[in-house]
Design a protein around this motif. Sequence first.
Motif, PDB file in Angstrom:
ATOM      1  N   VAL A  35      13.016  -0.812 -16.474  1.00 12.75           N
ATOM      2  CA  VAL A  35      11.663  -0.283 -16.722  1.00 12.75           C
ATOM      3  C   VAL A  35      10.630  -1.269 -16.163  1.00 12.75           C
ATOM      4  O   VAL A  35       9.653  -0.861 -15.517  1.00 12.75           O
ATOM      5  CB  VAL A  35      11.439  -0.041 -18.241  1.00 12.75           C
ATOM      6  N   ASN A  36      10.843  -2.567 -16.385  1.00 10.82           N
ATOM      7  CA  ASN A  36       9.906  -3.566 -15.851  1.00 10.82           C
ATOM      8  C   ASN A  36       9.856  -3.523 -14.326  1.00 10.82           C
ATOM      9  O   ASN A  36       8.779  -3.623 -13.723  1.00 10.82           O
ATOM     10  CB  ASN A  36      10.323  -4.970 -16.307  1.00 10.82           C
ATOM     11  N   TRP A  78       2.090  -5.800  -9.663  1.00 14.08           N
ATOM     12  CA  TRP A  78       1.997  -4.598 -10.508  1.00 14.08           C
ATOM     13  C   TRP A  78       1.544  -3.410  -9.648  1.00 14.08           C
ATOM     14  O   TRP A  78       0.558  -3.513  -8.924  1.00 14.08           O
ATOM     15  CB  TRP A  78       0.989  -4.861 -11.628  1.00 14.08           C
ATOM     16  N   GLU A 126       5.688   8.283  -8.554  1.00 18.21           N
ATOM     17  CA  GLU A 126       5.083   9.350  -7.745  1.00 18.21           C
ATOM     18  C   GLU A 126       5.830   9.494  -6.423  1.00 18.21           C
ATOM     19  O   GLU A 126       6.105  10.604  -5.965  1.00 18.21           O
ATOM     20  CB  GLU A 126       3.599   9.040  -7.487  1.00 18.21           C
ATOM     21  N   LEU A 130       9.342  11.040  -7.144  1.00 18.21           N
ATOM     22  CA  LEU A 130       9.263  12.450  -7.554  1.00 18.21           C
ATOM     23  C   LEU A 130       8.922  13.364  -6.373  1.00 18.21           C
ATOM     24  O   LEU A 130       9.254  14.544  -6.382  1.00 18.21           O
ATOM     25  CB  LEU A 130       8.218  12.622  -8.663  1.00 18.21           C
ATOM     26  N   LEU A 156      17.116   9.770 -17.656  1.00 12.29           N
ATOM     27  CA  LEU A 156      16.509  10.794 -18.522  1.00 12.29           C
ATOM     28  C   LEU A 156      17.181  12.152 -18.332  1.00 12.29           C
ATOM     29  O   LEU A 156      17.339  12.911 -19.288  1.00 12.29           O
ATOM     30  CB  LEU A 156      15.003  10.901 -18.224  1.00 12.29           C
ATOM     31  N   PRO A 170       1.962  -4.308 -20.049  1.00 10.01           N
ATOM     32  CA  PRO A 170       2.084  -2.899 -20.469  1.00 10.01           C
ATOM     33  C   PRO A 170       3.504  -2.522 -20.902  1.00 10.01           C
ATOM     34  O   PRO A 170       3.680  -1.811 -21.894  1.00 10.01           O
ATOM     35  CB  PRO A 170       1.679  -2.115 -19.214  1.00 10.01           C
ATOM     36  N   THR A 171       4.536  -3.029 -20.187  1.00  8.94           N
ATOM     37  CA  THR A 171       5.909  -2.668 -20.575  1.00  8.94           C
ATOM     38  C   THR A 171       6.296  -3.364 -21.883  1.00  8.94           C
ATOM     39  O   THR A 171       7.011  -2.790 -22.704  1.00  8.94           O
ATOM     40  CB  THR A 171       6.926  -3.017 -19.466  1.00  8.94           C
ATOM     41  N   VAL A 177      13.634  13.915 -30.054  1.00 12.95           N
ATOM     42  CA  VAL A 177      13.151  15.045 -29.245  1.00 12.95           C
ATOM     43  C   VAL A 177      11.716  14.774 -28.792  1.00 12.95           C
ATOM     44  O   VAL A 177      11.355  15.026 -27.638  1.00 12.95           O
ATOM     45  CB  VAL A 177      13.216  16.363 -30.060  1.00 12.95           C
ATOM     46  N   LEU A 226      11.805  12.016 -26.021  1.00 12.99           N
ATOM     47  CA  LEU A 226      12.377  12.532 -24.772  1.00 12.99           C
ATOM     48  C   LEU A 226      11.395  13.510 -24.124  1.00 12.99           C
ATOM     49  O   LEU A 226      11.147  13.456 -22.910  1.00 12.99           O
ATOM     50  CB  LEU A 226      13.717  13.230 -25.073  1.00 12.99           C
ATOM     51  N   ALA A 237       8.581  11.663 -22.450  1.00 14.80           N
ATOM     52  CA  ALA A 237       8.967  11.104 -21.146  1.00 14.80           C
ATOM     53  C   ALA A 237       8.872  12.187 -20.072  1.00 14.80           C
ATOM     54  O   ALA A 237       8.327  11.956 -18.977  1.00 14.80           O
ATOM     55  CB  ALA A 237      10.388  10.551 -21.215  1.00 14.80           C
ATOM     56  N   TYR A 238       9.377  13.392 -20.380  1.00 21.93           N
ATOM     57  CA  TYR A 238       9.328  14.489 -19.400  1.00 21.93           C
ATOM     58  C   TYR A 238       7.900  14.960 -19.152  1.00 21.93           C
ATOM     59  O   TYR A 238       7.556  15.345 -18.032  1.00 21.93           O
ATOM     60  CB  TYR A 238      10.223  15.652 -19.857  1.00 21.93           C
ATOM     61  N   LEU A 294       6.515  12.533 -16.679  1.00 23.81           N
ATOM     62  CA  LEU A 294       7.088  12.735 -15.333  1.00 23.81           C
ATOM     63  C   LEU A 294       6.527  14.012 -14.699  1.00 23.81           C
ATOM     64  O   LEU A 294       6.178  14.027 -13.519  1.00 23.81           O
ATOM     65  CB  LEU A 294       8.618  12.838 -15.419  1.00 23.81           C
ATOM     66  N   LEU A 323       3.024  13.419 -13.479  1.00 24.60           N
ATOM     67  CA  LEU A 323       3.004  12.646 -12.218  1.00 24.60           C
ATOM     68  C   LEU A 323       3.411  13.530 -11.030  1.00 24.60           C
ATOM     69  O   LEU A 323       2.896  13.371  -9.931  1.00 24.60           O
ATOM     70  CB  LEU A 323       3.972  11.458 -12.316  1.00 24.60           C
ATOM     71  N   ALA A 324       4.346  14.453 -11.277  1.00 24.17           N
ATOM     72  CA  ALA A 324       4.856  15.281 -10.174  1.00 24.17           C
ATOM     73  C   ALA A 324       3.892  16.392  -9.810  1.00 24.17           C
ATOM     74  O   ALA A 324       3.759  16.751  -8.641  1.00 24.17           O
ATOM     75  CB  ALA A 324       6.212  15.882 -10.565  1.00 24.17           C
ATOM     76  N   LEU A 355      -3.147   9.393 -15.651  1.00 24.94           N
ATOM     77  CA  LEU A 355      -1.952   9.578 -16.486  1.00 24.94           C
ATOM     78  C   LEU A 355      -2.266   9.646 -17.982  1.00 24.94           C
ATOM     79  O   LEU A 355      -1.478  10.176 -18.757  1.00 24.94           O
ATOM     80  CB  LEU A 355      -0.967   8.430 -16.204  1.00 24.94           C
TER      81      LEU A 355
END
Lengths: 289, 92
Positions: free
Chosen positions: A32-33, A47, A54, A57, A268, B11-12, B54, B57, B60-61, B64, B67-68, B74
């Motif tokens: 993740v990092n 960063w 993006e 995807l 995922l 951030p992480t 749930v 998960l 997360a989707y 994503l 973004l797509a 965001l």
Amino acid sequence: MDKTENNRAWLLVIPVLLVVAFSAIIPLMTVVNFSVQDIFGPGERVWVGTEWFEEVLADTRLHDALWRQFLFSGLVLLIEIPLGVMIALAMPREGWSVSLVLVVLALPLLIPWNVIGTIWIIFTRPDIGLMGNTINRLGLGFDHTASPLDAWVTLMLMEVWHWTPLVALLAYAGLKAIPDAYFQAAQIDGASRWAVFRYIQLPKMRGVLTIAILLRFMDSFLIYAEPFVLTGGGPGNATTFLSIYLVKIAVGQFDLGPAAAFSIIYFLIVLLFSWIFYQVLQNVGRGRA
Amino acid sequence: MSLEWMAWTWPTAVFFTGIALMLLAMTGLELVWPTVERRGFLPIRTTRGDRLFVGLLGSAYIHLGWLAVVDAPLWGASIVALLWMAVVLRWG
């Protein structure tokens, strides 16, 4: 009777937690990092936010690899699960032949994955391979290095040969665990062979089939060594699955950021489908789904 | 022990601390107020932990998918994900 609660039992879980932390959680955190940075080398990183996500995807080669992967895993499940159950149903229940059948079935599972690829390269070679040469002599023209269809047929054959025994062994264990009383009751009621399978054997195999489907889905969705050795992702990109494409990005191009973002999306997808399969299989037959 | 190889960023680190705190809070809740399986709008019986899974998960989707497909900042996805989490935890 009151149950005695002993919370010291939690201490016994600590070793597992430590192993999982070092084998799964810490590497996942690191990925993740990496996914939000451009990594140039040790200590040299910038960063970039969601840029890699993006980029990944929008990558059409990844979309193609993803559809290829779904097709492959779908075919694997459609062929291996029914075939494995059929083999288990046909296996002997007692006598000396049980051990023989179990050993023969287990043989493909004992061979290292990269060796499996090598075996099938030789087996399907149009010039010297037993299968490739025989098919060519029949005038069908078979070459897995040139034809995408032939490459897929070879891959599927190899996969089915390699992993159907696992499904068969699991299904066989499930069948052996059914008490004879069920079959005696069915015989008294005059149940047909199909009814015995549908209402006794199949429901009793639910647990082992859940494990078989989950294992086969996850393994086939993460497949790398066998197709890499057999086809190298080709011809063209015909057998470039997600893991092969991921390794090309991470190791071939050393693009660690995009590879990390790709890995998280990959993770995922596997997580979602494994969870769905698990829930469906747990609830089927219990009147919940 | 140097953690440089893990390439941490603020951030992480905040993200994973949030997840860890969420799990700690769930453990505390479970001790004080044990969960009971129930059926909401999700097609399965769920515990509190199932609904959190749930929710996470799905979040997360949502990010994503945003973004797509969506050409906007965001944090929009984060708002949708928070709403999704709240709905799943309450009515899921």
